[in-house]
Design a protein around this motif. Structure first.
Motif, PDB file in Angstrom:
ATOM      1  N   LEU A   1      24.363 -30.265 -26.504  1.00 32.55           N
ATOM      2  CA  LEU A   1      24.682 -28.975 -25.892  1.00 32.55           C
ATOM      3  C   LEU A   1      25.340 -29.165 -24.524  1.00 32.55           C
ATOM      4  O   LEU A   1      26.329 -28.498 -24.200  1.00 32.55           O
ATOM      5  CB  LEU A   1      23.430 -28.107 -25.763  1.00 32.55           C
ATOM      6  N   PHE A   2      24.819 -30.087 -23.720  1.00 30.98           N
ATOM      7  CA  PHE A   2      25.448 -30.397 -22.430  1.00 30.98           C
ATOM      8  C   PHE A   2      26.928 -30.758 -22.617  1.00 30.98           C
ATOM      9  O   PHE A   2      27.789 -30.351 -21.837  1.00 30.98           O
ATOM     10  CB  PHE A   2      24.735 -31.573 -21.756  1.00 30.98           C
ATOM     11  N   ALA A   3      27.213 -31.508 -23.669  1.00 30.49           N
ATOM     12  CA  ALA A   3      28.574 -32.019 -23.886  1.00 30.49           C
ATOM     13  C   ALA A   3      29.583 -30.906 -24.155  1.00 30.49           C
ATOM     14  O   ALA A   3      30.769 -31.047 -23.828  1.00 30.49           O
ATOM     15  CB  ALA A   3      28.577 -33.018 -25.044  1.00 30.49           C
ATOM     16  N   VAL A   4      29.131 -29.805 -24.752  1.00 28.37           N
ATOM     17  CA  VAL A   4      30.067 -28.709 -25.077  1.00 28.37           C
ATOM     18  C   VAL A   4      29.919 -27.526 -24.114  1.00 28.37           C
ATOM     19  O   VAL A   4      30.449 -26.447 -24.358  1.00 28.37           O
ATOM     20  CB  VAL A   4      29.903 -28.230 -26.540  1.00 28.37           C
ATOM     21  N   THR A   5      29.201 -27.752 -23.008  1.00 28.15           N
ATOM     22  CA  THR A   5      29.024 -26.712 -21.990  1.00 28.15           C
ATOM     23  C   THR A   5      29.946 -26.988 -20.809  1.00 28.15           C
ATOM     24  O   THR A   5      29.791 -27.998 -20.119  1.00 28.15           O
ATOM     25  CB  THR A   5      27.549 -26.669 -21.514  1.00 28.15           C
ATOM     26  N   ASP A   6      30.910 -26.099 -20.573  1.00 31.65           N
ATOM     27  CA  ASP A   6      31.840 -26.271 -19.448  1.00 31.65           C
ATOM     28  C   ASP A   6      31.170 -25.923 -18.121  1.00 31.65           C
ATOM     29  O   ASP A   6      31.354 -26.621 -17.123  1.00 31.65           O
ATOM     30  CB  ASP A   6      33.070 -25.386 -19.643  1.00 31.65           C
ATOM     31  N   TRP A   7      30.437 -24.804 -18.116  1.00 31.61           N
ATOM     32  CA  TRP A   7      29.751 -24.353 -16.906  1.00 31.61           C
ATOM     33  C   TRP A   7      28.283 -24.142 -17.238  1.00 31.61           C
ATOM     34  O   TRP A   7      27.960 -23.488 -18.221  1.00 31.61           O
ATOM     35  CB  TRP A   7      30.325 -23.015 -16.415  1.00 31.61           C
ATOM     36  N   ILE A   8      27.395 -24.678 -16.398  1.00 25.94           N
ATOM     37  CA  ILE A   8      25.973 -24.371 -16.522  1.00 25.94           C
ATOM     38  C   ILE A   8      25.553 -23.663 -15.242  1.00 25.94           C
ATOM     39  O   ILE A   8      25.953 -24.065 -14.144  1.00 25.94           O
ATOM     40  CB  ILE A   8      25.134 -25.631 -16.801  1.00 25.94           C
ATOM     41  N   ILE A   9      24.798 -22.560 -15.382  1.00 24.82           N
ATOM     42  CA  ILE A   9      24.449 -21.732 -14.223  1.00 24.82           C
ATOM     43  C   ILE A   9      22.940 -21.514 -14.191  1.00 24.82           C
ATOM     44  O   ILE A   9      22.425 -20.510 -14.680  1.00 24.82           O
ATOM     45  CB  ILE A   9      25.199 -20.379 -14.248  1.00 24.82           C
ATOM     46  N   PRO A  10      22.179 -22.470 -13.603  1.00 24.87           N
ATOM     47  CA  PRO A  10      20.741 -22.266 -13.426  1.00 24.87           C
ATOM     48  C   PRO A  10      20.437 -21.578 -12.097  1.00 24.87           C
ATOM     49  O   PRO A  10      21.264 -21.586 -11.182  1.00 24.87           O
ATOM     50  CB  PRO A  10      20.207 -23.706 -13.391  1.00 24.87           C
ATOM     51  N   ASN A  11      19.233 -20.985 -12.008  1.00 24.97           N
ATOM     52  CA  ASN A  11      18.755 -20.578 -10.693  1.00 24.97           C
ATOM     53  C   ASN A  11      17.980 -21.747 -10.084  1.00 24.97           C
ATOM     54  O   ASN A  11      17.950 -22.842 -10.648  1.00 24.97           O
ATOM     55  CB  ASN A  11      17.924 -19.289 -10.773  1.00 24.97           C
ATOM     56  N   GLU A  12      17.348 -21.524  -8.936  1.00 21.48           N
ATOM     57  CA  GLU A  12      16.658 -22.626  -8.243  1.00 21.48           C
ATOM     58  C   GLU A  12      15.547 -23.239  -9.097  1.00 21.48           C
ATOM     59  O   GLU A  12      15.382 -24.459  -9.144  1.00 21.48           O
ATOM     60  CB  GLU A  12      16.062 -22.106  -6.933  1.00 21.48           C
ATOM     61  N   THR A  13      14.787 -22.387  -9.775  1.00 25.22           N
ATOM     62  CA  THR A  13      13.675 -22.858 -10.600  1.00 25.22           C
ATOM     63  C   THR A  13      14.176 -23.695 -11.770  1.00 25.22           C
ATOM     64  O   THR A  13      13.655 -24.787 -12.046  1.00 25.22           O
ATOM     65  CB  THR A  13      12.863 -21.662 -11.136  1.00 25.22           C
ATOM     66  N   GLU A  14      15.194 -23.202 -12.453  1.00 24.03           N
ATOM     67  CA  GLU A  14      15.746 -23.915 -13.612  1.00 24.03           C
ATOM     68  C   GLU A  14      16.435 -25.214 -13.185  1.00 24.03           C
ATOM     69  O   GLU A  14      16.365 -26.222 -13.894  1.00 24.03           O
ATOM     70  CB  GLU A  14      16.712 -22.992 -14.357  1.00 24.03           C
ATOM     71  N   PHE A  15      17.070 -25.196 -12.006  1.00 23.48           N
ATOM     72  CA  PHE A  15      17.689 -26.418 -11.470  1.00 23.48           C
ATOM     73  C   PHE A  15      16.624 -27.504 -11.293  1.00 23.48           C
ATOM     74  O   PHE A  15      16.823 -28.655 -11.698  1.00 23.48           O
ATOM     75  CB  PHE A  15      18.365 -26.106 -10.134  1.00 23.48           C
ATOM     76  N   LYS A  16      15.490 -27.129 -10.701  1.00 27.36           N
ATOM     77  CA  LYS A  16      14.425 -28.111 -10.474  1.00 27.36           C
ATOM     78  C   LYS A  16      13.884 -28.646 -11.800  1.00 27.36           C
ATOM     79  O   LYS A  16      13.588 -29.838 -11.933  1.00 27.36           O
ATOM     80  CB  LYS A  16      13.295 -27.496  -9.650  1.00 27.36           C
ATOM     81  N   GLU A  17      13.744 -27.764 -12.787  1.00 30.13           N
ATOM     82  CA  GLU A  17      13.276 -28.204 -14.108  1.00 30.13           C
ATOM     83  C   GLU A  17      14.263 -29.192 -14.729  1.00 30.13           C
ATOM     84  O   GLU A  17      13.868 -30.190 -15.334  1.00 30.13           O
ATOM     85  CB  GLU A  17      13.110 -26.992 -15.032  1.00 30.13           C
ATOM     86  N   LEU A  18      15.559 -28.922 -14.558  1.00 39.12           N
ATOM     87  CA  LEU A  18      16.574 -29.770 -15.184  1.00 39.12           C
ATOM     88  C   LEU A  18      16.739 -31.113 -14.475  1.00 39.12           C
ATOM     89  O   LEU A  18      16.900 -32.144 -15.114  1.00 39.12           O
ATOM     90  CB  LEU A  18      17.922 -29.025 -15.211  1.00 39.12           C
TER      91      LEU A  18
END
Length: 298
Positions: A175-192
């Motif tokens: 999924l990462f490979a076919v995602t041009d833009w990923i838009i997390p918030n602060e919480t999701e960024f920390k999880e990732l």
């Protein structure tokens, strides 16, 4: 200018929202201030705000064959959102139980219902069929395999793909490979990433070689280019009433911006302005500014 054509593959829910000065602690019962029902679901929210911006929006999803599903279908029709690829299910429609405190902060439990029955082959069929499609948007309230199928079909067509990884779940490399833009918030960024987005060094470590945006609530947002360059956009100061749906407002407006030919920085600036306006009103879709209001922000 030709119309911005966007497909949103995602969830549509009814929000059941309780507003209270203080959220109850475990085992505690408190009197609330207000209860509302409204249109929600991250996918539907993003589709609706993109439609408010003036985009041609196609929704790909699944609704319950019940009163909630009927209401959402009617709302899509009223807003001019194309529902050719919306199917119905005997499984109840998805719902979100939301608590909002006096600071406008929320706590949410979602019950996906029919949203988890969207079929990959139907998503592929939709993405392959929509004329003039420019941008495909998805989130994590539907099964990841469906998003992967839709994005893979989108990339074969040369469309831009935007993933809002919310609510957080581990994401596959495919999924990462076919995602041009990923838009997390602060919480999701920390999880990732495993770290808070508090420094330039940490931000630059996120998805090297790919474009990302991290939304930072009242602090605005930061764009991370594939080369590791950072662009920050601050949010206007407002008095928040309810933050529900603000992140979705940003994603939908950003998608509209890219689909209509704006550069990413300008699309991000408009997204921050619209999201900031939305938090000054109650609800998710009910808080979204009209096209006339959005035009004053452009």
């Amino acid at each position: 200018m030709s119309k911005a054509v966007i497909a949103v593959v995602g969830s549509a829910m009814i929000d059941l929202t309780a507003y209270a000065t203080v959220i109850p602690a475990p085992g505690q019962t408190l009197e609330g201030d207000l209860f509302t029902t409204g249109f929600g679901g991250k996918g539907a929210n993003q589709a609706v705000i993109a439609a408010h911006c003036g985009a041609e929006v196609h929704f790909v999803g699944k609704l319950g064959r019940d009163l909630f599903g009927d209401s959402i279908a009617e709302n899509f029709k009223k807003l001019g959102i194309d529902s050719e690829y919306v199917e119905r299910s005997d499984t109840p429609n998805g719902v979100a139980h939301i608590w909002v405190d006096a600071n406008g902060e929320n706590r949410i439990i979602i019950i996906p219902g029919a949203n988890h029955e969207i079929e990959s082959k139907k998503a592929i069929e939709a993405i392959e069929s929509i004329a003039g499609l420019a941008v495909v948007v998805a989130q994590c309230e539907i099964k990841q395999e469906v998003t992967l199928a839709a994005f893979s079909a989108a990339k074969k067509r040369g469309c831009v793909t935007i993933l809002n990884p919310a609510p957080y779940q581990p994401l596959s490399e495919e999924l990462f490979a076919v995602t041009d833009w990923i838009i997390p918030n602060e919480t999701e960024f920390k999880e990732l990433l495993g770290q808070d987005p508090t420094s330039d060094e940490v931000l630059k470590k996120f998805r090297p070689g790919k474009n990302s945006i991290v939304t930072l609530g009242s602090e605005g947002a930061v764009l991370i280019t594939s080369e590791g360059n950072l662009t920050r956009v601050s949010a206007p100061k407002v008095n928040p009433v309810d933050t529900t749906g603000a992140g979705d407002a940003f994603v939908g407006v950003f998608a509209f911006g890219l689909a209509s030919g704006k550069n990413p920085e300008d699309a991000m600036k408009l997204g921050v302005k619209v999201a900031s306006m939305s938090v000054t009103r109650k609800g998710a879709q009910s808080s979204y500014p009209s096209q006339a209001e959005i035009d004053t922000l452009s």
